[in-house]
Design a protein around this motif. Sequence first.
Motif, PDB file in Angstrom:
ATOM      1  N   PHE A  72       0.357  -1.134   0.615  1.00 50.24           N
ATOM      2  CA  PHE A  72      -0.025  -0.025   0.064  1.00 50.24           C
ATOM      3  C   PHE A  72       0.612   0.891  -0.076  1.00 50.24           C
ATOM      4  O   PHE A  72       0.911   1.939  -0.672  1.00 50.24           O
ATOM      5  CB  PHE A  72      -1.127   0.005   1.055  1.00 50.24           C
ATOM      6  CG  PHE A  72      -1.962   1.038   1.388  1.00 50.24           C
ATOM      7  CD1 PHE A  72      -1.968   2.024   2.061  1.00 50.24           C
ATOM      8  CD2 PHE A  72      -3.328   0.623   0.474  1.00 50.24           C
ATOM      9  CE1 PHE A  72      -3.330   3.093   2.033  1.00 50.24           C
ATOM     10  CE2 PHE A  72      -4.494   1.326   0.122  1.00 50.24           C
ATOM     11  CZ  PHE A  72      -4.018   3.136   0.656  1.00 50.24           C
ATOM     12  N   SER A 123      -7.242  -0.809  -6.687  1.00 47.58           N
ATOM     13  CA  SER A 123      -7.031  -0.030  -4.664  1.00 47.58           C
ATOM     14  C   SER A 123      -6.663  -0.805  -3.772  1.00 47.58           C
ATOM     15  O   SER A 123      -6.686  -2.339  -3.353  1.00 47.58           O
ATOM     16  CB  SER A 123      -7.304   1.271  -4.355  1.00 47.58           C
ATOM     17  OG  SER A 123      -8.605   1.304  -4.736  1.00 47.58           O
ATOM     18  N   SER A 147      -2.341  -4.460   2.082  1.00 45.54           N
ATOM     19  CA  SER A 147      -2.513  -3.750   3.089  1.00 45.54           C
ATOM     20  C   SER A 147      -1.190  -3.907   3.915  1.00 45.54           C
ATOM     21  O   SER A 147      -0.858  -5.423   4.424  1.00 45.54           O
ATOM     22  CB  SER A 147      -3.744  -4.310   3.884  1.00 45.54           C
ATOM     23  OG  SER A 147      -4.539  -3.163   3.095  1.00 45.54           O
ATOM     24  N   ASN A 165      -0.389  -5.590   7.748  1.00 51.31           N
ATOM     25  CA  ASN A 165      -0.289  -6.225   9.224  1.00 51.31           C
ATOM     26  C   ASN A 165       0.694  -6.724   9.649  1.00 51.31           C
ATOM     27  O   ASN A 165       2.285  -5.929   9.599  1.00 51.31           O
ATOM     28  CB  ASN A 165      -1.033  -7.887   8.322  1.00 51.31           C
ATOM     29  CG  ASN A 165      -0.038  -8.624   7.040  1.00 51.31           C
ATOM     30  OD1 ASN A 165       1.232  -8.873   7.798  1.00 51.31           O
ATOM     31  ND2 ASN A 165      -0.864  -9.462   6.649  1.00 51.31           N
ATOM     32  N   GLY A 178       1.053   5.085   6.991  1.00 50.35           N
ATOM     33  CA  GLY A 178       1.504   5.571   5.326  1.00 50.35           C
ATOM     34  C   GLY A 178       1.927   6.137   5.100  1.00 50.35           C
ATOM     35  O   GLY A 178       2.539   6.126   3.827  1.00 50.35           O
TER      36      GLY A 178
END
Length: 162
Positions: A42, A63, A69, A71, A98
């Motif tokens: 991401f 996306s 994502s 984890n 992010g």
Amino acid sequence: MSYLIDTSSLICLFNKYPEEVFGTLYSKFDNEIKSKNIKAPFQVLNELKRGDDTAYHWVKTYSKIFFISLNNKILQKAVEIIDKYPELTKNLGLTSTGNDPADPYLIGIAVLHKEESLDTPNIVKIITEEGNKKNHIPDIASKYGIDCINILDFFKEMKWKF
């Protein structure tokens, strides 16, 4: 074979192979993304967002299926990589936000794929435009037995012709 793609290769794709000239290429790329054969952490989306250009808007439409994502397993592996090779993030470490650079996550995901698929060699390759400079993706990935190729070599490996 699965592929993980770096920000540098997505930028190269859009700069050297514009969609209005290489439409067939984008159709093939689209099929590989929809088949989940090409993915990215991401953080790649966040790196592209800083440029807010065509590449960002194009990958953003994928996306839900394209980006992996964060984890705990990925974060832990990325932290292990940075602890061993801090130069990968220019000694800035990770914040697990992010805004982290994608590189340690990209390598971490590839390493996890390899560890989880011991019976299938070369299950994943990283697509990156970074050369074989010390402490860049190909250099560090090779220390984990992960192969890297550039975008043009990816096209050749897929036997795509335009």
